[in-house]
Design an enzyme around this catalytic site. Structure first.
Site, mmCIF file in Angstrom:
data_model
loop_
_atom_site.group_PDB
_atom_site.id
_atom_site.type_symbol
_atom_site.label_atom_id
_atom_site.label_comp_id
_atom_site.label_asym_id
_atom_site.label_seq_id
_atom_site.Cartn_x
_atom_site.Cartn_y
_atom_site.Cartn_z
ATOM 1 N N ASP A 25 0.855 -1.181 0.000
ATOM 2 C CA ASP A 25 0.000 0.000 0.000
ATOM 3 C C ASP A 25 0.897 1.240 0.000
ATOM 4 O OD1 ASP A 25 -2.325 1.702 0.510
ATOM 5 O OD2 ASP A 25 -1.561 1.820 2.563
ATOM 6 N N LEU A 26 0.325 2.397 -0.359
ATOM 7 C CA LEU A 26 1.106 3.637 -0.365
ATOM 8 C C LEU A 26 0.890 4.478 0.891
ATOM 9 C CD1 LEU A 26 1.059 5.025 -4.037
ATOM 10 C CD2 LEU A 26 3.004 4.196 -2.729
ATOM 11 N N ASP A 27 -0.253 5.173 0.969
ATOM 12 C CA ASP A 27 -0.500 6.106 2.064
ATOM 13 C C ASP A 27 -0.571 5.393 3.411
ATOM 14 O OD1 ASP A 27 -1.082 8.870 0.736
ATOM 15 O OD2 ASP A 27 -2.171 7.398 -0.473
ATOM 16 N N THR B 31 -2.922 0.434 -4.290
ATOM 17 C CA THR B 31 -3.360 1.689 -3.691
ATOM 18 C C THR B 31 -4.763 2.096 -4.137
ATOM 19 O OG1 THR B 31 -2.785 4.054 -3.532
ATOM 20 C CG2 THR B 31 -2.242 2.945 -5.593
ATOM 21 N N LYS C 160 -8.526 -4.768 -3.623
ATOM 22 C CA LYS C 160 -7.086 -5.045 -3.663
ATOM 23 C C LYS C 160 -6.822 -6.546 -3.585
ATOM 24 C CE LYS C 160 -5.397 -0.674 -1.684
ATOM 25 N NZ LYS C 160 -4.472 -0.069 -0.709
#
Length: 291
Positions: free
Chosen positions: A8-10, A42, A213
């Site tokens: 994941d990013l954030d 993401t 996801k």
């Protein structure tokens, strides 16, 4: 056996300043050099992900829009599952009537109404007036983070998106008003044709029921010939639960929501402590790639 690592990013790969640390960059590069497949998973748009990684020299598969799109390392669309257009228009019309800030992820832009940022400014003013002790800076930071994405295109209203050639992969609604957020979630939570997730405190997001996801990770693992038992997923928010549950090894960040930690196999360090790098190093050690 080759591994597939979904990040994941954030709140996961990105620190509190929405930056990728050098430690995380080096760890991803090392994983790739040792034959591990890395994918970014993401809620953001794929072109926003490319912008974030443009100066790193790293190219990966990208699961974007919470699983509604998958792009290969060259940036070519491999898979997509957009919302039914009539359904998307119906949702956007409701959000506009109810006065929500919203964003729409499409192929080449994040569409948002021209007055959307004014909506959040008004919400902040109202909250500050009602609660003089409120820390308005935290709200401003959340808004600025939302505005900091790459690829915005401003529209007059949802009617600018009626063209059938404009796919809608993800609809994000954002509000600082707790009752307003609750109303939106209640409106869509039992819709069997939609996936409803939340990626942060002040939002909820809608995609096609076949978009998540977890489902995208399964699809990509199948394409790459990697068993799900050899997949790893790292995340922090509720929209990461599907892939953390689906992966052979689910890893929650130290800063993850409690619901995420409960379903994870293990917990790594926080996003400000380079938790992704810490997790990757351990995987490399287990594989005998690091001494």
């Amino acid at each position: 056996m080759k591994k597939l690592i979904a990040l994941d990013l954030d709140g996961t790969l990105l620190n509190r300043n929405s930056e990728i640390s050098e430690e995380n960059i080096r760890a991803i590069r090392d994983a790739q050099q040792h034959g591990m497949e890395v994918v970014i998973a993401t809620g953001r748009a794929h072109f926003d992900v490319r912008e974030i990684f443009k100066d790193t020299g790293i190219r990966t598969w990208v699961i974007a829009a919470n699983g509604a799109t998958i792009h290969d390392p060259e940036g070519k669309l491999f898979f997509s599952v957009p919302l039914d257009k009539d359904r998307a228009v119906e949702i956007l019309a409701w959000l506009e009537r109810e006065g929500y800030y919203y964003e729409v992820i499409s192929d080449a832009a994040i569409f948002t109404p021209q007055n959307a940022r004014e909506i959040l400014a008004v919400e902040m003013d109202r909250l500050k007036s009602a609660n003089p002790e409120l820390d308005i800076e935290e709200l401003k930071e959340s808004a600025e983070k939302q505005y900091g994405q790459f690829g915005f295109s401003f529209i007059s209203s949802y009617q600018d998106l009626l063209d059938p050639s404009i796919p809608v992969y993800n609809i994000l609604a954002f509000s600082f008003d707790e009752e307003k957020l609750k109303k939106g979630k209640e409106k869509f939570k039992d819709c069997r044709d939609l996936t409803l997730v939340s990626s942060a405190k002040y939002n909820f997001e809608l995609e096609h029921v076949e978009a998540s996801k977890g489902k995208a990770l399964h699809r990509l693992a199948t394409e790459l010939g990697i068993p799900m038992s050899e997949t790893v997923a790292v995340g922090d928010s509720l929209n990461d639960c599907s892939m953390i549950a689906a992966a052979g090894t689910g890893i929650a960040m130290g800063n993850a929501a409690e619901e995420v930690k409960k379903i994870a196999d293990e917990v790594t360090l926080t996003n400000d402590e380079h938790g992704v790098a810490h997790a990757i190093r351990r995987l490399l050690q287990e594989a005998g790639a690091e001494k």
